[in-house]
Design a protein around this motif. Structure first.
Motif, PDB file in Angstrom:
ATOM      1  N   MET A 158      -1.049   7.809  -0.864  1.00  0.00           N
ATOM      2  CA  MET A 158      -1.850   8.340  -1.958  1.00  0.00           C
ATOM      3  C   MET A 158      -1.376   9.730  -2.360  1.00  0.00           C
ATOM      4  O   MET A 158      -1.095  10.582  -1.510  1.00  0.00           O
ATOM      5  CB  MET A 158      -3.330   8.400  -1.563  1.00  0.00           C
ATOM      6  CG  MET A 158      -3.989   7.029  -1.433  1.00  0.00           C
ATOM      7  SD  MET A 158      -4.069   6.137  -3.000  1.00  0.00           S
ATOM      8  CE  MET A 158      -5.160   7.183  -3.943  1.00  0.00           C
TER       9      MET A 158
ATOM     10  N   GLY B  10      -1.136   4.128  -5.607  1.00  0.00           N
ATOM     11  CA  GLY B  10      -0.810   5.333  -4.856  1.00  0.00           C
ATOM     12  C   GLY B  10      -1.361   6.604  -5.464  1.00  0.00           C
ATOM     13  O   GLY B  10      -0.958   7.700  -5.068  1.00  0.00           O
ATOM     14  N   TYR B  11      -2.262   6.487  -6.426  1.00  0.00           N
ATOM     15  CA  TYR B  11      -2.942   7.665  -6.972  1.00  0.00           C
ATOM     16  C   TYR B  11      -4.347   7.269  -7.396  1.00  0.00           C
ATOM     17  O   TYR B  11      -4.693   6.080  -7.427  1.00  0.00           O
ATOM     18  CB  TYR B  11      -2.151   8.269  -8.138  1.00  0.00           C
ATOM     19  CG  TYR B  11      -2.110   7.433  -9.400  1.00  0.00           C
ATOM     20  CD1 TYR B  11      -2.967   7.687 -10.465  1.00  0.00           C
ATOM     21  CD2 TYR B  11      -1.200   6.391  -9.547  1.00  0.00           C
ATOM     22  CE1 TYR B  11      -2.936   6.925 -11.619  1.00  0.00           C
ATOM     23  CE2 TYR B  11      -1.151   5.627 -10.699  1.00  0.00           C
ATOM     24  CZ  TYR B  11      -2.020   5.897 -11.733  1.00  0.00           C
ATOM     25  OH  TYR B  11      -1.975   5.141 -12.870  1.00  0.00           O
ATOM     26  N   ASP B  12      -5.167   8.254  -7.715  1.00  0.00           N
ATOM     27  CA  ASP B  12      -6.576   8.026  -8.045  1.00  0.00           C
ATOM     28  C   ASP B  12      -6.682   7.502  -9.477  1.00  0.00           C
ATOM     29  O   ASP B  12      -6.914   8.252 -10.426  1.00  0.00           O
ATOM     30  CB  ASP B  12      -7.362   9.329  -7.883  1.00  0.00           C
ATOM     31  CG  ASP B  12      -8.863   9.119  -7.955  1.00  0.00           C
ATOM     32  OD1 ASP B  12      -9.292   7.957  -8.040  1.00  0.00           O
ATOM     33  OD2 ASP B  12      -9.606  10.116  -7.938  1.00  0.00           O
TER      34      ASP B  12
ATOM     35  N   ARG C 264      -6.023   1.096  -6.816  1.00  0.00           N
ATOM     36  CA  ARG C 264      -5.712   2.454  -6.365  1.00  0.00           C
ATOM     37  C   ARG C 264      -4.822   2.444  -5.124  1.00  0.00           C
ATOM     38  O   ARG C 264      -3.946   3.301  -4.969  1.00  0.00           O
ATOM     39  CB  ARG C 264      -7.012   3.205  -6.096  1.00  0.00           C
ATOM     40  CG  ARG C 264      -7.739   3.617  -7.384  1.00  0.00           C
ATOM     41  CD  ARG C 264      -9.109   4.195  -7.130  1.00  0.00           C
ATOM     42  NE  ARG C 264      -9.666   4.735  -8.369  1.00  0.00           N
ATOM     43  CZ  ARG C 264     -10.955   5.037  -8.544  1.00  0.00           C
ATOM     44  NH1 ARG C 264     -11.816   4.845  -7.545  1.00  0.00           N
ATOM     45  NH2 ARG C 264     -11.363   5.528  -9.703  1.00  0.00           N
ATOM     46  N   ARG C 265      -5.029   1.478  -4.235  1.00  0.00           N
ATOM     47  CA  ARG C 265      -4.193   1.416  -3.026  1.00  0.00           C
ATOM     48  C   ARG C 265      -2.741   1.101  -3.382  1.00  0.00           C
ATOM     49  O   ARG C 265      -1.816   1.677  -2.812  1.00  0.00           O
ATOM     50  CB  ARG C 265      -4.741   0.355  -2.078  1.00  0.00           C
ATOM     51  CG  ARG C 265      -6.051   0.753  -1.421  1.00  0.00           C
ATOM     52  CD  ARG C 265      -6.678  -0.424  -0.706  1.00  0.00           C
ATOM     53  NE  ARG C 265      -7.965  -0.072  -0.106  1.00  0.00           N
ATOM     54  CZ  ARG C 265      -8.848  -0.957   0.331  1.00  0.00           C
ATOM     55  NH1 ARG C 265      -8.589  -2.253   0.229  1.00  0.00           N
ATOM     56  NH2 ARG C 265      -9.983  -0.559   0.855  1.00  0.00           N
TER      57      ARG C 265
ATOM     58  N   LYS D  52       0.849  -1.183   0.000  1.00  0.00           N
ATOM     59  CA  LYS D  52       0.000   0.000   0.000  1.00  0.00           C
ATOM     60  C   LYS D  52       0.884   1.232   0.000  1.00  0.00           C
ATOM     61  O   LYS D  52       1.690   1.429   0.910  1.00  0.00           O
ATOM     62  CB  LYS D  52      -0.910   0.009   1.229  1.00  0.00           C
ATOM     63  CG  LYS D  52      -1.890   1.172   1.258  1.00  0.00           C
ATOM     64  CD  LYS D  52      -2.802   1.087   2.464  1.00  0.00           C
ATOM     65  CE  LYS D  52      -3.776   2.255   2.501  1.00  0.00           C
ATOM     66  NZ  LYS D  52      -4.670   2.201   3.678  1.00  0.00           N
TER      67      LYS D  52
END
Length: 536
Positions: free
Chosen positions: A172, A244-246, A240-241, A169
């Motif tokens: 973000m 590290g970005y949307d 996404r986890r 993980k």
């Protein structure tokens, strides 16, 4: 046009029907073959007129021209968002007068409902009115429930299963754009991904048909199809986890030849192929529903209904547990297991893509290839073995619960959520049980909110504006309250026969194409072939 009635009957029957010919001509010119007639009042002039509105069907079996337009629109949406270079900004619209009035009315109804409940009176009618108003609020362009969550959320342990690997993980970052790479000559590249995910095997197949139908796991195949959309949601969350970005995506759900749904996904940005495969292997979804493996009511022995009580066992008089009671029992049972656990199969295909390349264009066409066809359209009508396979799959789905409100829960001794009289196991009207869907009732196109920074309606307006500019016309904005639309009764004598309405629209398209041809002839070596495609 006339024909000799003295012709033999066989020759007359061989002649095509005029209406069928009109439909074929309409398809050639891209005209909707199932237009919906509506009466339109121009409030500025006071004039009523009947306007044919395209049906907007997305399936080719219903209306090929409308389905083709929808496919082209989705292709444009996919292309614009895949390699976006600027961060999208989505600003919510200001509420309009209608939305404000609906929310105020919703507040009044809720106050009446609370007072009625405190007085110990029946609130059924008010509850139904509030439910309908909530749907109207969403239809008016507002997202979510105006009151938020009205019942407590059921919390389950978020501890990962022991048979699923852990995932890294990353912290973000507030971005939706992928990484860029600079070559030695200073050129900047922004690669993205095209990923294909499939479901596991349920038995050996050959040419899409089980080699041994007796050992083929139709129950697991049916449940995987029913819950496939939830598995895709879990994959996006895990993606996404780890990224590290949307992460933004454009995906299409299509049927494999074996009739299992699988996913093609265009992903903005790039990750190592090994990580994508690791995420797919670690993704699962647990279906925490009451047990549905032991049949309690079947055949002539079915639960009976009593107003104010619900469904009960006619032999013992015992009332069946409600949906909430069944879930409460599941929550308190420490040894309980989920009804079903769905995972992806081992086949994961990951390809890197660059904007504007032939490979990227081919993937966009492939993503939209099956959007105009239902899942059952992949069946070969001449392949009896495949049709038998589909029939067995449909039968396996017949008694599987497709949702908390499915009548099939009565078969397993549980009242469905929001029960009502007349429910019968095996007769659920949900999409998942229909042969055209074969278990998958979710959306065929999945697009993240920040994909292209535009809604589908805005993409449609862009295409309209482009064509009008090519025709030398201005797309003048229309006052939102200028026109009043009303449905036309089927018995309205002012509505012309369908064939005549189709031919009128074809004549209009002919004028458009003639205008396009003149524009192309006047062009100084410019390519206007795309304009003709847009107009079609």
């Amino acid at each position: 046009m006339t024909y000799d009635r003295a012709l033999p009957r066989a020759e007359r029957l061989a002649m095509p029907l005029a209406r069928d010919v009109a439909e074929e001509v309409a398809k050639e010119y891209g005209v909707c073959i199932r237009p919906v007639p509506l009466k339109r009042l121009d409030t500025h002039t006071g004039r009523w007129e009947i306007v044919d509105v395209p049906c907007g069907a997305t399936l080719e079996a219903k209306c090929p021209p409308c389905a083709k337009r929808n496919r082209q629109l989705r292709m444009a949406q996919c292309r614009e968002g895949w390699h976006l270079e600027a961060e999208p900004t989505i600003t919510p619209d200001e509420p309009n007068d209608e939305q404000r009035w609906l929310v105020e009315f919703r507040a009044d109804l809720q106050a009446q409902r609370d007072q009625t409940d405190q007085a110990g009176q029946d609130t059924t009618d008010l509850d139904e009115l509030i439910t309908g108003l909530d749907e109207e609020i969403n239809a008016a362009g507002m997202r979510g429930n105006v009151l938020g969550r009205t019942c407590p959320k059921r919390n389950r342990s978020t501890r990962r299963r022991q048979d699923a690997p852990d995932l890294p993980k990353r912290k973000m970052a507030a971005t939706t754009l992928g990484r860029t790479f600079t070559s030695s000559d200073g050129k900047v590249y922004r690669p993205s991904l095209f990923v294909t995910l499939t479901l596991p095997s349920y038995g050996k197949v050959r040419d899409g048909v089980p080699m041994d139908p007796e050992t083929y796991d139709y129950t697991r195949a049916a449940r995987d199809a029913l819950h496939f959309s939830k598995l895709v949601d879990r994959f996006v969350q895990n993606l996404r986890r780890v990224a590290g970005y949307d992460v933004q995506y454009f995906a299409a759900v299509e049927p494999q030849k074996r009739l299992a749904p699988h996913l093609h996904m265009a992903i903005r940005g790039t990750l190592p192929r090994a990580e994508i495969k690791q995420i797919a292997a670690a993704t699962y979804h647990q279906v925490w529903w009451p047990p549905a493996n032991r049949v309690i009511f079947d055949g002539d022995r079915l639960p009976a209904w009593e107003d104010g009580t619900g469904y009960f066992d006619p032999a013992t008089g015992e009332v069946l547990p409600t949906w909430d009671q069944a879930l409460d029992q599941l929550d308190t049972d420490e040894a309980a297991e989920p009804l079903h656990v769905i995972r992806f199969g081992v086949q994961v295909d990951v390809q890197g893509m660059l904007a504007g390349t032939p490979d990227a264009d081919q993937c966009i066409r492939y993503l939209s290839k099956y959007l105009t066809k239902s899942i059952s359209d992949s069946l070969d009508p001449d392949d009896q073995a495949q049709r038998d396979h589909a029939a067995r799959m449909t039968e396996a789905l017949r008694f599987e619960p497709c949702s908390p409100t499915c009548p099939n829960w009565l078969r397993y001794g549980v009242q469905p959520k929001n029960p009502k009289p007349g429910m019968t196991p095996g007769q659920c009207r949900g999409k998942a049980h229909k042969p055209d869907h074969l278990g998958y009732a979710g959306r065929r196109v999945l697009v993240s909110r920040k994909w292209s920074n535009k809604t589908l309606a805005e993409h449609k307006q862009d295409r309209r504006t482009w064509v009008l500019e090519a025709l030398g016309q201005q797309d003048e904005p229309t006052h939102p309250h200028r026109y009043v639309w009303k449905p036309v009764p089927a018995s309205d004598e002012n509505v012309a026969p369908l064939a005549i309405r189709l031919l009128r629209t074809v004549a209009e398209r002919q004028r458009w194409r003639a205008h396009m041809a003149r524009l192309q002839a006047q062009a100084d070596g410019q390519d206007h072939s795309a304009i003709r495609e847009e107009a079609a």
